[in-house]
Design a protein around this motif. Structure first.
Motif, PDB file in Angstrom:
ATOM      1  N   PHE A  20       0.332  -1.440  -0.005  1.00  9.02           N
ATOM      2  CA  PHE A  20       0.430   0.079   0.032  1.00  9.02           C
ATOM      3  C   PHE A  20       0.909   1.117   0.010  1.00  9.02           C
ATOM      4  O   PHE A  20       0.959   2.165  -0.774  1.00  9.02           O
ATOM      5  CB  PHE A  20      -0.960   0.438   1.023  1.00  9.02           C
ATOM      6  CG  PHE A  20      -1.756   1.064   1.091  1.00  9.02           C
ATOM      7  CD1 PHE A  20      -3.247   1.045   0.203  1.00  9.02           C
ATOM      8  CD2 PHE A  20      -1.503   2.335   2.116  1.00  9.02           C
ATOM      9  CE1 PHE A  20      -4.299   1.853   0.818  1.00  9.02           C
ATOM     10  CE2 PHE A  20      -2.415   2.794   1.925  1.00  9.02           C
ATOM     11  CZ  PHE A  20      -4.346   3.337   1.186  1.00  9.02           C
ATOM     12  N   ALA A  21       2.397   1.179   1.334  1.00  5.60           N
ATOM     13  CA  ALA A  21       2.890   2.491   0.778  1.00  5.60           C
ATOM     14  C   ALA A  21       3.719   2.882  -0.145  1.00  5.60           C
ATOM     15  O   ALA A  21       3.758   3.683  -1.050  1.00  5.60           O
ATOM     16  CB  ALA A  21       3.938   2.586   2.050  1.00  5.60           C
ATOM     17  N   ALA A  22       4.207   1.501  -0.674  1.00  5.02           N
ATOM     18  CA  ALA A  22       4.623   1.758  -2.062  1.00  5.02           C
ATOM     19  C   ALA A  22       3.858   2.186  -2.793  1.00  5.02           C
ATOM     20  O   ALA A  22       4.161   3.263  -3.893  1.00  5.02           O
ATOM     21  CB  ALA A  22       4.937   0.671  -2.581  1.00  5.02           C
ATOM     22  N   ASN A  23       3.010   2.179  -3.140  1.00  5.03           N
ATOM     23  CA  ASN A  23       1.401   2.545  -4.484  1.00  5.03           C
ATOM     24  C   ASN A  23       1.324   3.697  -4.233  1.00  5.03           C
ATOM     25  O   ASN A  23       1.635   4.983  -5.041  1.00  5.03           O
ATOM     26  CB  ASN A  23       0.450   1.974  -4.311  1.00  5.03           C
ATOM     27  CG  ASN A  23       0.959   0.156  -5.321  1.00  5.03           C
ATOM     28  OD1 ASN A  23       1.095   0.119  -5.596  1.00  5.03           O
ATOM     29  ND2 ASN A  23      -0.241  -0.665  -4.562  1.00  5.03           N
ATOM     30  N   VAL A  24       1.430   4.112  -2.726  1.00  7.29           N
ATOM     31  CA  VAL A  24       0.601   5.548  -2.231  1.00  7.29           C
ATOM     32  C   VAL A  24       2.379   6.521  -2.914  1.00  7.29           C
ATOM     33  O   VAL A  24       2.133   7.539  -3.422  1.00  7.29           O
ATOM     34  CB  VAL A  24      -0.148   5.632  -0.833  1.00  7.29           C
ATOM     35  CG1 VAL A  24      -0.056   7.580  -0.547  1.00  7.29           C
ATOM     36  CG2 VAL A  24      -0.654   5.229  -0.859  1.00  7.29           C
ATOM     37  N   LEU A  25       2.879   5.576  -2.779  1.00  8.38           N
ATOM     38  CA  LEU A  25       4.555   7.527  -3.093  1.00  8.38           C
ATOM     39  C   LEU A  25       4.347   6.353  -4.012  1.00  8.38           C
ATOM     40  O   LEU A  25       4.800   7.990  -4.621  1.00  8.38           O
ATOM     41  CB  LEU A  25       5.834   6.237  -2.338  1.00  8.38           C
ATOM     42  CG  LEU A  25       7.047   6.802  -2.001  1.00  8.38           C
ATOM     43  CD1 LEU A  25       6.988   8.422  -1.818  1.00  8.38           C
ATOM     44  CD2 LEU A  25       7.688   6.045  -1.544  1.00  8.38           C
ATOM     45  N   PHE A  26       5.021   5.909  -5.114  1.00  8.08           N
ATOM     46  CA  PHE A  26       4.595   5.663  -6.832  1.00  8.08           C
ATOM     47  C   PHE A  26       3.999   7.214  -6.678  1.00  8.08           C
ATOM     48  O   PHE A  26       3.830   8.119  -7.868  1.00  8.08           O
ATOM     49  CB  PHE A  26       4.228   5.096  -7.192  1.00  8.08           C
ATOM     50  CG  PHE A  26       4.979   4.445  -8.982  1.00  8.08           C
ATOM     51  CD1 PHE A  26       6.816   4.672  -9.280  1.00  8.08           C
ATOM     52  CD2 PHE A  26       3.706   4.862  -9.162  1.00  8.08           C
ATOM     53  CE1 PHE A  26       6.726   4.784 -10.452  1.00  8.08           C
ATOM     54  CE2 PHE A  26       4.284   4.756 -10.529  1.00  8.08           C
ATOM     55  CZ  PHE A  26       5.411   4.963 -11.251  1.00  8.08           C
ATOM     56  N   GLU A  27       2.759   7.099  -6.113  1.00 10.43           N
ATOM     57  CA  GLU A  27       1.726   7.990  -7.322  1.00 10.43           C
ATOM     58  C   GLU A  27       1.923   9.971  -6.388  1.00 10.43           C
ATOM     59  O   GLU A  27       1.724  10.338  -7.542  1.00 10.43           O
ATOM     60  CB  GLU A  27      -0.149   7.407  -6.533  1.00 10.43           C
ATOM     61  CG  GLU A  27      -0.387   6.526  -7.314  1.00 10.43           C
ATOM     62  CD  GLU A  27      -1.376   7.478  -8.347  1.00 10.43           C
ATOM     63  OE1 GLU A  27      -2.042   7.664  -7.806  1.00 10.43           O
ATOM     64  OE2 GLU A  27      -0.529   6.909  -9.113  1.00 10.43           O
ATOM     65  N   ILE A  28       2.361   9.740  -6.137  1.00 13.48           N
ATOM     66  CA  ILE A  28       2.936  10.793  -5.719  1.00 13.48           C
ATOM     67  C   ILE A  28       3.191  11.560  -6.235  1.00 13.48           C
ATOM     68  O   ILE A  28       3.820  12.722  -5.966  1.00 13.48           O
ATOM     69  CB  ILE A  28       3.260  11.515  -4.172  1.00 13.48           C
ATOM     70  CG1 ILE A  28       1.805  11.332  -2.637  1.00 13.48           C
ATOM     71  CG2 ILE A  28       3.482  12.146  -3.192  1.00 13.48           C
ATOM     72  CD1 ILE A  28       2.320  10.703  -1.623  1.00 13.48           C
TER      73      ILE A  28
END
Length: 316
Positions: free
Chosen positions: A247-255
């Motif tokens: 979850f954190a990796a996906n959110v960070l990539f989006e940001i």
């Protein structure tokens, strides 16, 4: 570019690629993914709900994750499927704001629950004799309510800050409504929005993961001394860490993607990153927890066995 300085646009244009026959393939894949999310999460959720012996804090938290997965994916997939087969990919201004609220409240609640679950595992492994005193079902529901209220308030403020902005364009660089994609269309200074967005990013990607890691330090110390604790940690903590990383990796990539030049990134990568944020966690959480938690897995298998026996009896 149209001028919307006097009034915000009534609709936004989403940046889908040119409609081709491949959209039927994309639509089929999207529909399959959505149906799997519904199936997996509903199965785990209903299994926990109908079995009284699963009404313990750990399983209650897992049920909340599954319910949140259904909520987040439902705010995305129906609109995606409609737009895939429409000649024009549009979303109304009110629907866009609702979608932003759903997306961000889903993400905020997800991280909050992963943090609460880490604390739950800390109590269970480091204070096993006091676990059922410290972490009762009532307290578990209280934690869920706190996480829910926090996500609602945090996201509501975010949306209010976005709604106040006059916009100069109506083209969103995504296949769904994203807060930053709307804020970037503003005709006025967005410093307040950027600062609040930075606060949310820090809370989501730094503060909550730090609290989770803080809970795991004493867990690792106990695991180093006890084989029983190590086995318990492997069964439950591994799933939580995998969920956190995904979850954190996906959110960070989006940001990073949409803060530092989305137009320079190929369309396929932009779409894939957008979809992963709302697909991976809802799809993997029930598999990670439902398949690794023996109690849940046994109840699911018993339910399917009972259904098969019932069908066989009726057939005979």
């Amino acid at each position: 570019m149209q001028n919307f300085t006097n009034a915000n646009p009534s609709v936004f244009i989403l940046t889908f690629s040119v409609i081709t026959d491949l959209n039927y393939l994309y639509g089929g894949i999207s529909l399959t993914g959505y149906l799997l999310i519904i199936l997996f999460n509903s199965t785990v959720l209903s299994t926990i709900f109908v079995n009284q012996n699963l009404h313990e804090p750990m399983y209650i938290f897992i049920a909340s994750l599954c319910a949140n997965g259904l909520y987040g994916s439902t705010s995305f997939f129906p609109g995606l499927l409609v737009n895939l087969f429409s000649k024009t990919q549009l979303i109304s201004y009110p629907a866009c704001m609702v979608q932003i609220f759903c997306m961000y409240s889903y993400g905020s609640f997800e991280m909050s629950m992963l943090t609460v679950m880490a604390y739950d595992r800390y109590v269970c492994i480091c204070n096993p004799l006091r676990y059922f005193t410290i972490m009762t079902p009532t307290k578990a529901f209280s934690w869920i309510i706190v996480a829910l209220v926090d996500s609602i308030i945090t996201t509501f403020v975010l949306v209010i800050l976005t709604v106040r902005l006059p916009l100069c364009d109506n083209v969103i660089l995504k296949i769904y409504c994203d807060n930053w994609s709307v804020v970037r269309l503003s005709c006025i200074d967005t410093t307040v929005n950027n600062l609040y967005g930075f606060y949310i990013a820090v809370e989501t990607l730094l503060v909550k993961p730090f609290l989770i890691m803080l809970s795991y330090v004493p867990i690792l110390k106990v695991c180093a001394k006890s084989k029983d604790a190590r086995a318990k940690a492997l069964q439950t903590c591994t799933s939580q860490l995998i969920s956190l990383v995904i979850f954190a990796a996906n959110v960070l990539f989006e940001i990073l993607l949409y803060r530092f030049g989305p137009t320079e990134v190929p369309y396929a990568i932009r779409v894939t990153s957008s979809v992963l944020f709302l697909v991976v966690a809802p799809l993997t959480n029930p598999l990670l927890y439902g398949m690794k938690m023996n109690a849940i897995k046994e109840k699911i298998m018993q339910w399917f066995y009972w259904k098969n026996m019932e069908a066989s009896t009726k057939g005979n």
